[in-house]
Design a protein around this motif. Structure first.
Motif, PDB file in Angstrom:
ATOM      1  N   GLU A 243       0.832  -1.305   0.204  1.00 51.83           N
ATOM      2  CA  GLU A 243      -0.280  -0.071   0.114  1.00 51.83           C
ATOM      3  C   GLU A 243       0.976   1.339  -0.072  1.00 51.83           C
ATOM      4  N   ARG A 244       2.020   1.285   0.786  1.00 50.78           N
ATOM      5  CA  ARG A 244       2.879   2.328   0.576  1.00 50.78           C
ATOM      6  C   ARG A 244       3.446   2.559  -0.673  1.00 50.78           C
ATOM      7  N   CYS A 245       3.664   1.502  -1.702  1.00 49.89           N
ATOM      8  CA  CYS A 245       4.091   1.567  -3.122  1.00 49.89           C
ATOM      9  C   CYS A 245       3.011   2.216  -3.753  1.00 49.89           C
ATOM     10  N   LEU A 246       1.708   1.954  -3.533  1.00 47.08           N
ATOM     11  CA  LEU A 246       0.699   2.480  -4.282  1.00 47.08           C
ATOM     12  C   LEU A 246       0.482   3.940  -4.001  1.00 47.08           C
ATOM     13  N   MET A 247       0.721   4.200  -2.664  1.00 46.77           N
ATOM     14  CA  MET A 247       0.742   5.797  -2.125  1.00 46.77           C
ATOM     15  C   MET A 247       1.524   6.472  -2.975  1.00 46.77           C
ATOM     16  N   PHE A 248       2.904   5.806  -2.916  1.00 48.40           N
ATOM     17  CA  PHE A 248       3.941   6.691  -3.416  1.00 48.40           C
ATOM     18  C   PHE A 248       3.937   6.817  -5.039  1.00 48.40           C
ATOM     19  N   ASN A 249       2.852   6.218  -5.590  1.00 45.70           N
ATOM     20  CA  ASN A 249       2.745   6.428  -7.265  1.00 45.70           C
ATOM     21  C   ASN A 249       1.427   7.146  -7.613  1.00 45.70           C
ATOM     22  N   LEU A 250       0.909   7.655  -6.449  1.00 49.64           N
ATOM     23  CA  LEU A 250      -0.255   8.595  -6.840  1.00 49.64           C
ATOM     24  C   LEU A 250       0.169   9.793  -7.604  1.00 49.64           C
ATOM     25  N   ASN A 251      -0.525  10.805  -8.199  1.00 56.65           N
ATOM     26  CA  ASN A 251      -0.281  11.861  -8.672  1.00 56.65           C
ATOM     27  C   ASN A 251      -0.810  12.829  -7.761  1.00 56.65           C
ATOM     28  N   ILE A 252      -0.669  14.325  -7.801  1.00 61.19           N
ATOM     29  CA  ILE A 252      -1.037  15.093  -6.860  1.00 61.19           C
ATOM     30  C   ILE A 252      -2.322  15.196  -6.760  1.00 61.19           C
ATOM     31  N   THR A 253      -3.168  15.245  -7.785  1.00 59.90           N
ATOM     32  CA  THR A 253      -4.506  15.253  -7.814  1.00 59.90           C
ATOM     33  C   THR A 253      -5.223  14.151  -7.136  1.00 59.90           C
ATOM     34  N   GLN A 254      -4.651  12.948  -7.352  1.00 57.98           N
ATOM     35  CA  GLN A 254      -5.016  11.883  -6.371  1.00 57.98           C
ATOM     36  C   GLN A 254      -4.843  11.933  -4.931  1.00 57.98           C
ATOM     37  N   ILE A 255      -3.797  12.508  -4.745  1.00 58.15           N
ATOM     38  CA  ILE A 255      -3.578  13.120  -3.275  1.00 58.15           C
ATOM     39  C   ILE A 255      -4.346  13.896  -2.674  1.00 58.15           C
ATOM     40  N   ARG A 256      -4.664  14.895  -3.300  1.00 53.79           N
ATOM     41  CA  ARG A 256      -5.611  15.907  -2.929  1.00 53.79           C
ATOM     42  C   ARG A 256      -6.767  15.443  -2.785  1.00 53.79           C
ATOM     43  N   CYS A 257      -7.169  14.446  -3.638  1.00 52.82           N
ATOM     44  CA  CYS A 257      -8.665  13.846  -3.462  1.00 52.82           C
ATOM     45  C   CYS A 257      -8.620  13.189  -2.115  1.00 52.82           C
ATOM     46  N   TYR A 258      -7.679  12.340  -1.796  1.00 50.78           N
ATOM     47  CA  TYR A 258      -7.553  11.606  -0.623  1.00 50.78           C
ATOM     48  C   TYR A 258      -7.636  12.522   0.732  1.00 50.78           C
ATOM     49  N   VAL A 259      -6.976  13.713   0.549  1.00 48.57           N
ATOM     50  CA  VAL A 259      -6.852  14.477   1.693  1.00 48.57           C
ATOM     51  C   VAL A 259      -8.047  15.156   1.768  1.00 48.57           C
ATOM     52  N   LEU A 260      -8.660  15.523   0.945  1.00 51.06           N
ATOM     53  CA  LEU A 260     -10.032  16.392   0.895  1.00 51.06           C
ATOM     54  C   LEU A 260     -11.107  15.162   1.395  1.00 51.06           C
ATOM     55  N   MET A 261     -11.148  13.903   1.103  1.00 49.78           N
ATOM     56  CA  MET A 261     -11.803  12.849   1.623  1.00 49.78           C
ATOM     57  C   MET A 261     -11.639  12.704   3.188  1.00 49.78           C
ATOM     58  N   LYS A 262     -10.573  12.910   3.453  1.00 49.27           N
ATOM     59  CA  LYS A 262     -10.039  12.851   4.923  1.00 49.27           C
ATOM     60  C   LYS A 262     -10.834  13.989   5.953  1.00 49.27           C
ATOM     61  N   ILE A 263     -10.434  15.133   5.179  1.00 45.79           N
ATOM     62  CA  ILE A 263     -11.041  16.178   5.844  1.00 45.79           C
ATOM     63  C   ILE A 263     -12.649  16.219   5.854  1.00 45.79           C
ATOM     64  N   LEU A 264     -13.386  15.714   4.890  1.00 48.31           N
ATOM     65  CA  LEU A 264     -14.854  15.659   5.088  1.00 48.31           C
ATOM     66  C   LEU A 264     -15.120  14.589   5.887  1.00 48.31           C
ATOM     67  N   LYS A 265     -14.404  13.440   5.946  1.00 43.56           N
ATOM     68  CA  LYS A 265     -14.573  12.298   7.051  1.00 43.56           C
ATOM     69  C   LYS A 265     -14.677  12.918   8.327  1.00 43.56           C
ATOM     70  N   VAL A 284     -11.403   3.302  -1.204  1.00 42.65           N
ATOM     71  CA  VAL A 284     -12.236   3.868  -2.194  1.00 42.65           C
ATOM     72  C   VAL A 284     -11.522   4.737  -3.195  1.00 42.65           C
ATOM     73  N   LEU A 285     -10.225   5.410  -2.926  1.00 42.48           N
ATOM     74  CA  LEU A 285      -9.609   6.042  -3.723  1.00 42.48           C
ATOM     75  C   LEU A 285      -8.945   5.156  -4.907  1.00 42.48           C
ATOM     76  N   PHE A 286      -8.521   4.037  -4.144  1.00 46.58           N
ATOM     77  CA  PHE A 286      -7.787   2.974  -4.943  1.00 46.58           C
ATOM     78  C   PHE A 286      -8.613   2.410  -6.040  1.00 46.58           C
ATOM     79  N   HIS A 287      -9.733   2.043  -5.537  1.00 49.51           N
ATOM     80  CA  HIS A 287     -10.764   1.438  -6.543  1.00 49.51           C
ATOM     81  C   HIS A 287     -11.120   2.391  -7.479  1.00 49.51           C
ATOM     82  N   CYS A 288     -11.393   3.801  -7.228  1.00 51.38           N
ATOM     83  CA  CYS A 288     -11.732   4.719  -8.320  1.00 51.38           C
ATOM     84  C   CYS A 288     -10.634   4.938  -9.295  1.00 51.38           C
TER      85      CYS A 288
END
Length: 686
Positions: A243-265, A284-288
């Motif tokens: 999972e660390r490998c997957l996270m390290f291969n996200l682009n900045i938009t995907q990372i921002r999307c995840y951060v926004l989900m955590k803030i909304l959570k 959920v982000l990974f599946h999308c």
């Protein structure tokens, strides 16, 4: 081709700018990752030097770079015990170790396994009976209960149990930390092998990423599936390295999307007992990402991407099924959502999804709502984040040095010298690469200074001089930070009456110690809250990585009892600060330093200047040093050892013939620290 409406694109770009302003951009994400991985490497290199059989990983949002100041993410620490390998094939059995065979059959909950105990002398099942840690089934197989592993590296009185993790929370000066003990299996889990060959529309993860993930194996952690008949025997399978490998291969938009989900959570969860976890959001982000075309994940599409993720989360909650991305049979929502709260969660999510971004205006975390509304791009947090990251790295180095000193504390000087020589030899000769190499280069100069000081104390004890070899080793570590290693050298030279040389060293330190930049570093106390207050420090950290620490930090100066001959008389009293009654009330952290002489760099600089100018008969400079010492004690907020500085000031006042002022210093010192304080000795001696 589908066209993104202009409104959505405009809000997406503004939202991307706001997230960049609060530290979610490529540069800060990479800086967070580098800092946490360096901290991980420093910790592991230290334990390797001690030949200890465990390995530490720092997982979670801090190491992924997917957090903000407002989210206040904790650190997920996983401690892998290397003495108990987990295998999936008999051919992987390792002689001499207690191997555990991973059992994954229909009787075990998805995402979990059983561990069968094997013999250490032959690849055969172990014999035994059921007891506190083992269970023997009807066929004679002996299984390991998940209660066998415990957290030995933390003080159990100071942590709270959260599932399989021990949590340290609410301690000033520390990030909250969840610590999990785990065992490692070098092979990819059977339940996840289908994932290696399936591929969605997004062609993500790539074949190369999956190949790398398969080589990371998996962990098993000490928690069974809630409600399972084998709950005490089951171990949860963790693919954290993959999972660390997957996270390290996200682009900045995907990372921002995840951060926004955590803030909304966080926006939703206070109402519903935290039923939505960050790991669910990540899944959920990974599946999308896996099931959408890669060109969707762009800055001007951020709002659309967020809506896709929230809609999938909404669907998962309807069916109460959030399949693990790598082990899809493992439902992360199983038993998590009660019928009473489910409609309210869905209603809240529905409002956010259909608001076209307006719901974000109500988010207070990191002032995201007001920033989006007013676009206050002038107020950026990049320098604050960079400063805190590098401060935490310096803090981590200080903590590792504390453990090193504690390991050496009860050794004789000769034993300590041999241990340090071994540390230095192993560190220097190890074939480290990448961040491990950087971490070893950060620690090696510190070890050289400590070894040089130990050799110097032996030299002074036997010959009242310091050998060239000791000075050469100390010189190798003079640039660890702005002051502390040089102050050790000055202290050693002072003890052999090389006063002119001491004067030169102290003058050099004072030139380098910019009061608008340099931050004191001390990890001796957990109760002292430290605030970064120097804008110069923050700005330099924002533009540099760990190499800037040598110009921007000053650690406290420590002497073990075996270094007593390198310590001026006034500071030696600190080694005898504790009465037998005091020792009863010590904490684990107290025991790391309280039998040593420890002082913050800046007050020690001015104290040594006072002593040197007294010897040299420079009255005006002596009084100036005394004034600077007084000012530092009054004005420097981040002193870790203020009581020691007050004790040194009291000794200066005694030398000035101002007994009343000296007594006031000692009483002020006792107000700072009532127990374990050498001020009591000084008061009795007056």
């Amino acid at each position: 081709m589908y066209q993104v409406p202009n409104y959505t694109e405009t809000v997406s770009m503004k939202l991307s700018e706001v997230l960049a302003d609060i530290g979610v951009d490529e540069r800060i994400v990479m800086k967070r990752r580098r800092t946490l991985l360096l901290m991980e490497s420093i910790e592991n290199i230290y334990h390797q030097l001690l030949d200890e059989n465990f390995f530490i990983y720092l997982f979670g949002s801090q190491s992924e770079g997917t957090t903000t100041i407002g989210i206040q993410s904790d650190i997920d620490q996983l401690i892998r015990d290397k003495e108990y390998p987990v295998i999936q094939d008999w051919s992987d059995w390792i002689s001499g170790l207690y191997n555990f065979l991973m059992i994954q059959d229909n009787s075990v909950s998805p995402g979990h396994c059983l561990l069968q105990s094997l013999r250490s002398d032959a690849p055969l099942p172990a014999d035994g009976e059921s007891d506190q840690f083992f269970f023997k089934d009807r066929t004679g197989r002996v299984f390991v209960k998940n209660s066998i592993v415990h957290v030995s590296s933390v003080n159990r009185d100071e942590v709270e149990l959260h599932g399989p993790a021990y949590a340290r929370q609410g301690q000033p000066g520390y990030c909250d930390k969840d610590t999990v003990m785990a065992l490692h299996c070098t092979t990819w889990p059977q339940q996840a092998r289908q994932w290696l060959i399936q591929q969605g529309e997004g062609q993500w993860p790539s074949a190369e990423m999956k190949q790398y993930c398969s080589r990371t194996g998996c962990f098993v952690v000490t928690v069974g599936c809630s409600g399972s008949e084998h709950e005490q025997l089951e171990w949860r399978i963790s693919t954290s390295l993959a999972e660390r490998c997957l996270m390290f291969n996200l682009n900045i938009t995907q990372i921002r999307c995840y951060v926004l989900m955590k803030i909304l959570k966080r926006f939703i969860n206070p109402l519903f007992n935290d039923v939505i976890t960050s790991f669910m959001c990540k899944t959920v982000l990974f599946h999308c990402i896996a099931n959408t075309h890669s060109n969707i994940w762009r800055e001007n599409n951020l709002l659309l991407c967020l809506s896709l993720c929230l809609y999938l989360l909404y669907t998962n909650i309807i069916y109460e099924n959030c399949p693990h991305f790598i082990i899809p049979g493992n439902n992360l929502m199983r038993g998590k959502i009660s019928p009473a709260v489910k409609p309210y969660i869905l209603e809240k999510l529905n409002i956010i999804i259909n608001s076209e971004g307006l719901a974000l205006l109500g988010i207070k975390c990191d002032d995201l709502g007001s920033r989006l509304l007013l676009k206050l791009s002038a107020i950026k947090k990049g320098d604050i984040i960079s400063g805190k990251l590098l401060y935490n790295l310096a803090f981590s180095i200080s903590g590792t040095l504390n453990k090193t000193y504690h390991h050496l504390k009860k050794r004789s000087p000769n034993e300590a010298v041999e241990i340090l020589k071994n540390f230095i030899s192993k560190t220097f000769n190890s074939q480290y690469e990448g961040l491990d190499k950087t971490a070893s280069h950060l620690m090696l100069p510190w070890y050289c200074t400590i070894l040089g000081s130990f050799m110097a104390t032996l030299n002074i004890y036997h010959y009242n001089t310091v050998s060239a070899d000791a000075l050469k080793l100390i010189a190798l570590g003079l640039n660890t930070d702005v002051a502390s290693s040089k102050l050790k050298l000055a202290s050693i030279l002072f003890c052999v009456q090389e006063i002119q040389k001491v004067d030169l060293v102290l003058s050099e330190i004072e030139k380098r110690y910019d009061l608008q930049i340099v931050e004191p570093i001390c990890k001796c106390h957990v109760e002292i809250k430290k605030e970064l207050q120097r804008q110069g420090f923050l700005e330099l950290c924002d533009n540099h990585n760990e190499e800037i620490l040598k110009y921007t930090t000053a650690s406290c100066v420590r002497f073990l009892p075996c270094e007593i001959h390198c310590v001026p008389t006034e500071l030696r009293y600190e080694m005898f600060r504790s009465t037998q009654e005091d020792r009863i009330f010590r904490t684990k952290e107290d025991n790391m330093w309280m039998d040593c002489a420890v002082v913050d760099s800046l007050p020690y600089l001015y104290f040594l200047q006072y002593k040197v100018y007294s010897h040299l008969g420079r009255r005006d400079q002596k009084q100036a040093a005394l004034f600077k010492l007084i000012r530092t004690i009054k004005e420097e907020l981040n002193l870790g050892h203020r009581e020691t500085a007050l004790n040194l000031l009291g000794k200066c006042m005694e030398q000035e013939g101002r007994a009343g002022d000296a007594l006031q210093c000692y009483f002020k010192s006792l107000n700072v620290r009532g127990r374990d304080n050498a001020a009591k000795i000084h008061i009795n001696a007056l």
